[in-house]
Design an enzyme around this catalytic site. Sequence first.
Site, PDB file in Angstrom:
ATOM      1  N   LYS A 183      22.889  52.643  18.864  1.00 38.87           N
ATOM      2  CA  LYS A 183      21.539  52.443  19.417  1.00 38.87           C
ATOM      3  C   LYS A 183      20.945  51.274  18.641  1.00 38.87           C
ATOM      4  O   LYS A 183      20.394  51.441  17.566  1.00 38.87           O
ATOM      5  CB  LYS A 183      20.699  53.719  19.216  1.00 38.87           C
ATOM      6  CG  LYS A 183      19.595  53.941  20.246  1.00 38.87           C
ATOM      7  CD  LYS A 183      18.577  52.809  20.369  1.00 38.87           C
ATOM      8  CE  LYS A 183      17.505  52.869  19.306  1.00 38.87           C
ATOM      9  NZ  LYS A 183      16.636  51.667  19.339  1.00 38.87           N
ATOM     10  N   GLU A 258      20.250  53.006   5.075  1.00 38.71           N
ATOM     11  CA  GLU A 258      20.018  51.714   4.395  1.00 38.71           C
ATOM     12  C   GLU A 258      18.589  51.327   4.726  1.00 38.71           C
ATOM     13  O   GLU A 258      18.293  50.977   5.864  1.00 38.71           O
ATOM     14  CB  GLU A 258      20.972  50.633   4.919  1.00 38.71           C
ATOM     15  CG  GLU A 258      22.433  50.934   4.738  1.00 38.71           C
ATOM     16  CD  GLU A 258      22.927  50.806   3.319  1.00 38.71           C
ATOM     17  OE1 GLU A 258      22.126  50.432   2.431  1.00 38.71           O
ATOM     18  OE2 GLU A 258      24.104  51.091   3.079  1.00 38.71           O
ATOM     19  N   CYS A 292      16.266  42.993   4.321  1.00 39.95           N
ATOM     20  CA  CYS A 292      15.964  44.144   3.461  1.00 39.95           C
ATOM     21  C   CYS A 292      16.085  43.750   2.003  1.00 39.95           C
ATOM     22  O   CYS A 292      15.411  44.289   1.141  1.00 39.95           O
ATOM     23  CB  CYS A 292      16.913  45.280   3.782  1.00 39.95           C
ATOM     24  SG  CYS A 292      18.628  44.776   3.752  1.00 39.95           S
ATOM     25  N   GLU A 393       6.792  46.998   1.295  1.00 34.46           N
ATOM     26  CA  GLU A 393       7.644  45.996   1.919  1.00 34.46           C
ATOM     27  C   GLU A 393       6.862  45.285   3.032  1.00 34.46           C
ATOM     28  O   GLU A 393       6.338  45.927   3.932  1.00 34.46           O
ATOM     29  CB  GLU A 393       8.882  46.669   2.505  1.00 34.46           C
ATOM     30  CG  GLU A 393       9.856  45.680   3.082  1.00 34.46           C
ATOM     31  CD  GLU A 393      11.092  46.356   3.654  1.00 34.46           C
ATOM     32  OE1 GLU A 393      10.932  47.256   4.490  1.00 34.46           O
ATOM     33  OE2 GLU A 393      12.207  45.971   3.257  1.00 34.46           O
TER      34      GLU A 393
HETATM   35  P1  NAD Z   1      12.883  50.490  12.281  1.00 33.33           P
HETATM   36  O1  NAD Z   1      13.079  51.613  11.336  1.00 33.33           O
HETATM   37  O2  NAD Z   1      11.617  50.361  12.998  1.00 33.33           O
HETATM   38  O3  NAD Z   1      14.005  50.548  13.413  1.00 33.33           O
HETATM   39  C1  NAD Z   1      15.382  50.581  13.121  1.00 33.33           C
HETATM   40  C2  NAD Z   1      16.099  51.316  14.234  1.00 33.33           C
HETATM   41  O4  NAD Z   1      15.755  52.683  14.201  1.00 33.33           O
HETATM   42  C3  NAD Z   1      15.741  50.824  15.628  1.00 33.33           C
HETATM   43  O5  NAD Z   1      16.903  50.855  16.420  1.00 33.33           O
HETATM   44  C4  NAD Z   1      14.733  51.857  16.102  1.00 33.33           C
HETATM   45  O6  NAD Z   1      14.669  51.967  17.486  1.00 33.33           O
HETATM   46  C5  NAD Z   1      15.298  53.110  15.461  1.00 33.33           C
HETATM   47  N1  NAD Z   1      14.340  54.190  15.191  1.00 33.33           N
HETATM   48  C6  NAD Z   1      13.081  54.083  14.732  1.00 33.33           C
HETATM   49  N2  NAD Z   1      12.551  55.310  14.544  1.00 33.33           N
HETATM   50  C7  NAD Z   1      13.503  56.212  14.877  1.00 33.33           C
HETATM   51  C8  NAD Z   1      13.569  57.634  14.891  1.00 33.33           C
HETATM   52  N3  NAD Z   1      12.541  58.399  14.534  1.00 33.33           N
HETATM   53  N4  NAD Z   1      14.715  58.221  15.278  1.00 33.33           N
HETATM   54  C9  NAD Z   1      15.787  57.485  15.633  1.00 33.33           C
HETATM   55  N5  NAD Z   1      15.767  56.142  15.655  1.00 33.33           N
HETATM   56  C10 NAD Z   1      14.649  55.501  15.278  1.00 33.33           C
HETATM   57  O7  NAD Z   1      13.246  49.183  11.458  1.00 33.33           O
HETATM   58  P2  NAD Z   1      13.133  47.675  11.957  1.00 33.33           P
HETATM   59  O8  NAD Z   1      11.689  47.315  12.021  1.00 33.33           O
HETATM   60  O9  NAD Z   1      13.979  47.431  13.152  1.00 33.33           O
HETATM   61  O10 NAD Z   1      13.839  46.924  10.751  1.00 33.33           O
HETATM   62  C11 NAD Z   1      13.165  46.570   9.606  1.00 33.33           C
HETATM   63  C12 NAD Z   1      13.403  47.553   8.481  1.00 33.33           C
HETATM   64  O11 NAD Z   1      14.802  47.737   8.258  1.00 33.33           O
HETATM   65  C13 NAD Z   1      12.854  47.080   7.183  1.00 33.33           C
HETATM   66  O12 NAD Z   1      12.158  48.104   6.527  1.00 33.33           O
HETATM   67  C14 NAD Z   1      14.087  46.691   6.387  1.00 33.33           C
HETATM   68  O13 NAD Z   1      13.948  46.725   5.009  1.00 33.33           O
HETATM   69  C15 NAD Z   1      15.090  47.637   6.875  1.00 33.33           C
HETATM   70  N6  NAD Z   1      16.443  47.079   6.680  1.00 33.33           N
HETATM   71  C16 NAD Z   1      17.247  47.614   5.721  1.00 33.33           C
HETATM   72  C17 NAD Z   1      18.492  47.078   5.497  1.00 33.33           C
HETATM   73  C18 NAD Z   1      19.403  47.654   4.463  1.00 33.33           C
HETATM   74  O14 NAD Z   1      20.594  47.438   4.557  1.00 33.33           O
HETATM   75  N7  NAD Z   1      18.896  48.365   3.494  1.00 33.33           N
HETATM   76  C19 NAD Z   1      18.926  46.008   6.265  1.00 33.33           C
HETATM   77  C20 NAD Z   1      18.062  45.483   7.230  1.00 33.33           C
HETATM   78  C21 NAD Z   1      16.820  46.039   7.429  1.00 33.33           C
END
Ligand code: NAD
Length: 488
Positions: A183, A258, A292, A393
């Site tokens: 997803k 992550e 991230c 962040e």
């Molecule tokens: P997000 O958490 O909004 O979304 C990530 C994914 O999760 C999307 O596909 C979203 O649709 C899904 N999602 C959101 N809520 C959900 C739920 N309750 N149940 C199931 N799926 C759900 O994150 P984003 O805005 O797309 O990305 C940015 C964030 O990701 C930042 O906080 C960043 O630090 C983090 N990030 C971490 C890493 C790492 O490896 N640690 C790498 C890249 C990004």
Amino acid sequence: MTSKTAPALERFFMHVDGKDREAVDGGWLETKNPYTGKPWALIPRASAADVDLAVRAAHEAFSSGPWSRMSASDRGVLMFRLADLIAANAERLADLEVRDNGKLRVEMLGQMRYLPRWFQYYGGLADKIEGHVTPIDKANMFHYVAYEPLGVVGAITPWNSPLLLTVWKLAPALAAGNTVVVKPSEFASVSMLELAKLFTQAGFPPGVVNVVTGLGQEAGEPLVEHPLVARIAFTGGNAGGRRIYEAAARQFKRVSLELGGKSPNIVFADADIDAAVKGVISGIFAAGGQTCMAGSRLLLQASIHDRFLDKLVERMREARLGDPNDPETDIGPVATEQQLAKVLDYIEIARRDGARCVLGGERSTRPGCTQGWFVEPTIFAGVTNTMRIAREEVFGPLLSVLSFETEEEAIALANDTPFGLAAGVWTTDLGRAMTLPKKLKAGTVWVNAYRVVSYLAPFGGFKESGIGRENGQAAIMEYLEPKSVFIN
Ligand code: NAD
């Protein structure tokens, strides 16, 4: 959405059981180009019914399809073929990612060209997962340990490096013999929908890799909650990560998370200053802060603070904002309208908290940047570690600068954060280079470098930056369950 005056948007389809699919209820989501601020494509808006179809297909492929009878070596061969197909399609995949998330083409193309390595590495590892016989302490007993795949893995991924972060999950999961439902982020799904076709071309049986697109609540949550999903591999923000962890706990599901970071980039007075300035810039501004592992807290030793900051600001004044496809561009737009609003909010919060803005601090009004979602690269000095821009962040081109006197103070500041994803150290002192990594509470530490990753090197977070590790040999074990067998 598709009126006569507006050009029809390109439609992309989900990939379920080897077939292209629209959403069961016919819904679509627009996906927008951050550089123009305009929609450019439509992706299916999946619901629980679509997730159910995909999970059932993955479960069937895992339990009784050709994949379930395939040798580990043959799985590896499919992965090598896929690696070649990705290499041949790297330019096109990079173009799609740039259109979806606005990051620099040079960065996205670099990632696409690096992706084959993951499939080659884990493809090679597929037939080297060996169990073992133990010298069991029971008379007349034979005991061995075997490693078995878990079943269906749900991979939920963000928009910032859409394919790279998905491949970190797909490659070890498939090498271990699992099947997967991906997803991707609703803001950047298209490259994954195209990658799914390459799996079919490479010869992966239907149902082994499925992709459903849509919103976190509508498509992500049903995937986490589906009883046939054995494990969730998530990369994203901490709010979503917490909800997923709680939902998975109700079914004792395996999870890796992550999450976010507030990583310190620490520059000592003995550092090679020019190299450190470059490293600090690439750590926070190269990806518009949307990584991230961004080095979003710059910790400067007091004796070089002013000199370093002047150099940094001077360099950043020359940075070119603009079209992410233009090789001359240094900084592209932020990826979504929500991110734009969030970054601008944090700029206000920083001002209210008493930080001193020494660069940027506003939405960009440069020619060519007013339609898209551009924020001027922003630096705040005089930041203390209790301010919100030092603790939370931002995920945008905003750098918080703090000052320290001694090494002990630097370590204390660096570790005083709920996160623990990464840290950078800039020094020419060999002793410090050797001893500091041990003292920093972060999953990755770079010395005289920043933002370097490899398929060979475990990546993941301490503390609230996550659970589990991706990449390297150990990551494949996250997709296997040891089985202990006693034979009398
Ligand atoms: P997000 O958490 O909004 O979304 C990530 C994914 O999760 C999307 O596909 C979203 O649709 C899904 N999602 C959101 N809520 C959900 C739920 N309750 N149940 C199931 N799926 C759900 O994150 P984003 O805005 O797309 O990305 C940015 C964030 O990701 C930042 O906080 C960043 O630090 C983090 N990030 C971490 C890493 C790492 O490896 N640690 C790498 C890249 C990004």
